[in-house]
Scaffold this motif. Sequence first.
Motif, mmCIF file in Angstrom:
data_model
loop_
_atom_site.group_PDB
_atom_site.id
_atom_site.type_symbol
_atom_site.label_atom_id
_atom_site.label_comp_id
_atom_site.label_asym_id
_atom_site.label_seq_id
_atom_site.Cartn_x
_atom_site.Cartn_y
_atom_site.Cartn_z
ATOM 1 N N SER A 129 0.838 -1.197 0.000
ATOM 2 C CA SER A 129 0.000 0.000 0.000
ATOM 3 C C SER A 129 0.872 1.245 0.000
ATOM 4 O O SER A 129 1.798 1.359 0.801
ATOM 5 C CB SER A 129 -0.910 0.024 1.232
ATOM 6 N N ALA A 130 0.551 2.167 -0.917
ATOM 7 C CA ALA A 130 1.255 3.451 -0.955
ATOM 8 C C ALA A 130 0.518 4.491 -0.130
ATOM 9 O O ALA A 130 0.916 5.646 -0.098
ATOM 10 C CB ALA A 130 1.378 3.938 -2.397
ATOM 11 N N THR A 131 -0.577 4.083 0.505
ATOM 12 C CA THR A 131 -1.337 5.007 1.345
ATOM 13 C C THR A 131 -0.782 4.947 2.760
ATOM 14 O O THR A 131 -0.980 3.951 3.446
ATOM 15 C CB THR A 131 -2.829 4.621 1.368
ATOM 16 N N PRO A 132 -0.072 5.980 3.203
ATOM 17 C CA PRO A 132 0.461 5.925 4.574
ATOM 18 C C PRO A 132 -0.682 5.854 5.579
ATOM 19 O O PRO A 132 -1.579 6.680 5.576
ATOM 20 C CB PRO A 132 1.242 7.241 4.710
ATOM 21 N N ILE A 133 -0.664 4.833 6.393
ATOM 22 C CA ILE A 133 -1.680 4.657 7.440
ATOM 23 C C ILE A 133 -0.943 4.610 8.780
ATOM 24 O O ILE A 133 0.058 3.903 8.890
ATOM 25 C CB ILE A 133 -2.452 3.333 7.251
ATOM 26 N N PRO A 134 -1.393 5.340 9.787
ATOM 27 C CA PRO A 134 -0.758 5.225 11.109
ATOM 28 C C PRO A 134 -0.711 3.764 11.545
ATOM 29 O O PRO A 134 -1.624 2.985 11.261
ATOM 30 C CB PRO A 134 -1.680 6.046 12.016
ATOM 31 N N ARG A 135 0.359 3.407 12.242
ATOM 32 C CA ARG A 135 0.543 2.003 12.618
ATOM 33 C C ARG A 135 -0.657 1.444 13.382
ATOM 34 O O ARG A 135 -1.089 0.313 13.166
ATOM 35 C CB ARG A 135 1.823 1.864 13.456
ATOM 36 N N ALA A 165 -0.163 11.286 8.089
ATOM 37 C CA ALA A 165 -1.274 10.363 8.389
ATOM 38 C C ALA A 165 -1.611 10.389 9.874
ATOM 39 O O ALA A 165 -2.785 10.328 10.260
ATOM 40 C CB ALA A 165 -0.912 8.952 7.946
ATOM 41 N N GLU A 166 -0.590 10.486 10.737
ATOM 42 C CA GLU A 166 -0.830 10.575 12.180
ATOM 43 C C GLU A 166 -1.596 11.857 12.510
ATOM 44 O O GLU A 166 -2.526 11.864 13.309
ATOM 45 C CB GLU A 166 0.490 10.554 12.959
ATOM 46 N N MET A 167 -1.185 12.968 11.880
ATOM 47 C CA MET A 167 -1.876 14.240 12.110
ATOM 48 C C MET A 167 -3.317 14.159 11.612
ATOM 49 O O MET A 167 -4.243 14.662 12.241
ATOM 50 C CB MET A 167 -1.130 15.384 11.401
ATOM 51 N N ASP A 168 -3.516 13.517 10.464
ATOM 52 C CA ASP A 168 -4.851 13.347 9.905
ATOM 53 C C ASP A 168 -5.739 12.573 10.874
ATOM 54 O O ASP A 168 -6.901 12.898 11.092
ATOM 55 C CB ASP A 168 -4.745 12.593 8.579
ATOM 56 N N LEU A 169 -5.159 11.525 11.458
ATOM 57 C CA LEU A 169 -5.899 10.690 12.399
ATOM 58 C C LEU A 169 -6.314 11.503 13.626
ATOM 59 O O LEU A 169 -7.443 11.408 14.111
ATOM 60 C CB LEU A 169 -5.056 9.488 12.812
#
Length: 775
Positions: free
Chosen positions: A504-510, A698-702
């Motif tokens: 996946s090229a979509t960075p997702i928080p761990r 991604a972390e900030m988005d979350l």
Amino acid sequence: MEGVREGELRERLLRPILRELKDGARDQVVVGGLENLIQNLAKPFPRLQSLFQGYGGKTPEERKEILLEAIRFLKDGLTAPPPRAQAASLPSPSRRLTPQDPAHLLVPPQSRKKLAELSLHTVRDLLHYYPRRYEDRRTLPGVRFLEDGQKATLSVKVLSKELVKTPKKGMQLVQVRAQDAWGFRITLVWFNQTWVLSQIQEGETLIVTGRVQKRNGVQLYVEHFENEGTESLSTGRIVPIYPAKEGIGQAFLRRTVHRALETALPLPDPLEPYREEHRLLPYSEALRQIHFPEDEEALKKALLRLKFDEYVLLELKALLDAGGLVLGRSFKVEETWTETFKKTLPFPLTRAQERVMAEIAQDMQSPRQMARLLQGDVGSGKTVVAAYALYLAALNGAQGALMAPTEILAKQHYQNLTRYLFPLGVRVELLLGSMTPKEREGAIERLLSGEAQVAVGTHALIQEGVGFKDLGLAVVDEEHRFGVLQRRALLKLAKVPPDVLVMSATPIPRSLALTLYGDLEVSILDEMPPGRKPVKTKVLPHRLRLQAYAFAREEVRKGHQVFVVAPAIEESEELDLKAATALYEELKGLLPEVRMALLHGRMPAREKDSVMEAFRKGEFDLLVSTTVVEVGVDIPRASLIIVENAERFGLAQLHQLRGRVGRGGLEGYAILIAGEASQKTLKRLKVLEESGDGFYIAEMDLKLRGPGELRGTRQSGYPELKLGDLSQDTEVIEQARALAKRILEMDPDLSLPQHQALKEELRAQAERIGFREVI
């Protein structure tokens, strides 16, 4: 002082004193110390005030003597013991209830509709109907201590009530005059809520919350109120506030939940064998404390325990739904093979690539099926890592397959894998739906014979007639574009369960990756190859948007290409299409000399591929698109992307979009046009100006938007977390996941006696959310 009011005050003072004694006389139960509380509240009891003078400076033993004397004094003045949370006004059921019993057994017939409105059908539903917040009502303030503008909750006795018409048309006020336990008066005000009059009786006690205004006396503009009655679930404690609807009172919910706790607990503990090891509160105690906590520490422990349960059940579901921990094949891996692979590459590997390759090699050597998610930002080198895994499979005499969501991406993977693997003697085959029957037959024949060791294709790989001589490794790129079912269909083409690598090229928080992809181990490429320049990003307010298109004209004059992304409008392809078409027509007038194309989600797949291929070949200078711009497609001459109404996109999605440019060595630019220019919007978008790290973004988005917006990365069907916070809980999730795997290794179908309560919880939760039964 009236006898009733004196009794109420004695009870109110008794509670913190009893807690102080239980706490070891540390003088920490009340903020500011117990002496201050007594001096402020116990004015009718000079003896008590005298007793507590200098309390904070005394030893714990001396304090205990003072507390015991105070308790004797207060109890002597009471005709009955202080009320406890017994909800005694409701009769007890004739038998103990189980979690499966109907919730309506706990309420009078006329109240059953209220439970149904909140989807509270069983006792279990009530036990897990967690408060949305809490109010500390252990010592409610008196009217004299209120400050202007303060939001406050207090307990008052109703003296009178009236409806007041105002000069303003259509405006009516309900005014209730009341007083606190010390006789200080306050006026409670409701705007245009005449129904309140029928709910309030003179002489009764109310718990009211609202904003204080000190004008013509003390007024409280009421936001919420409840009738205290005689039960003590609403005062003298940390009080739960539940999600509710109009007409369903908090006092009713507290009584009903309390009765559920009283009649159903204790329950078997689903994690009893592992509770001590993880320092978890007992299950039944956690349920009690989450609803009616004794203190802040008890609430914290209850939250942790029940949150841990949520994640364990979630991880068990994911693992069982994927077929549990599957035995596969064990591949041989030699160090010399890895060195040979690295030497043939035209570039050095990053440390992150080498680390992930080592994780994959270890998985492939294991007798258990590899199930790994490879996450990497755009340009981090995922394809090279996949090529290494396919190379290892080929050296073991097995075949590999890479499935991509679109033909253009499949062709790109085919070209890259051929470049990496051909020098190593590995043949790569391409299989697409657009091939002629003759081409398709030839490709399938080479796969069935084993002449081709790696197959690259779209969903054409799982169509009827396709087969392999010995499929040992399945690589799935951007799985969320097809789904879990397609992944499984590919796996069925193997005789023995093949190893699986999902990219996946979509960075997702761990934390989110561990829950969305609970059946997969997670590897992260968190380092970019040297030489890859970050995309320069600028946020523009809408009034300056024409500057963006002036810059686009300059880039086109240089021979570069431009993406323009139309605003995302809700979840409607039709509305997205209208927005994209309107923007396309506007830009044709604004930039008449620029060759333009339009791409949107309602085009047939073949037409979309055709437009993207033409753009890649340079037949168009500017592409107006909805968010269907393909992830991972290389347009080497693309240098600029403009996103209209960027505030409608998540940060992670915007980062993905800007990854379309600057891929061919050119300087890359992204211009984010903010249709709404509030400070909050601009601050959020400026995260992208400041950072090029997809995982940080991604972390900030979350944190800013919550997980709901990011869950398009997988099919629905997974429960929303009631207590879990994915922006904070990575460590808890990892512990829960490790425990879930350990349990299934020991007991694959949860048939051991010690896992029966856990199995029951899993089944109950699956039934509650409509999840298919997996055990």
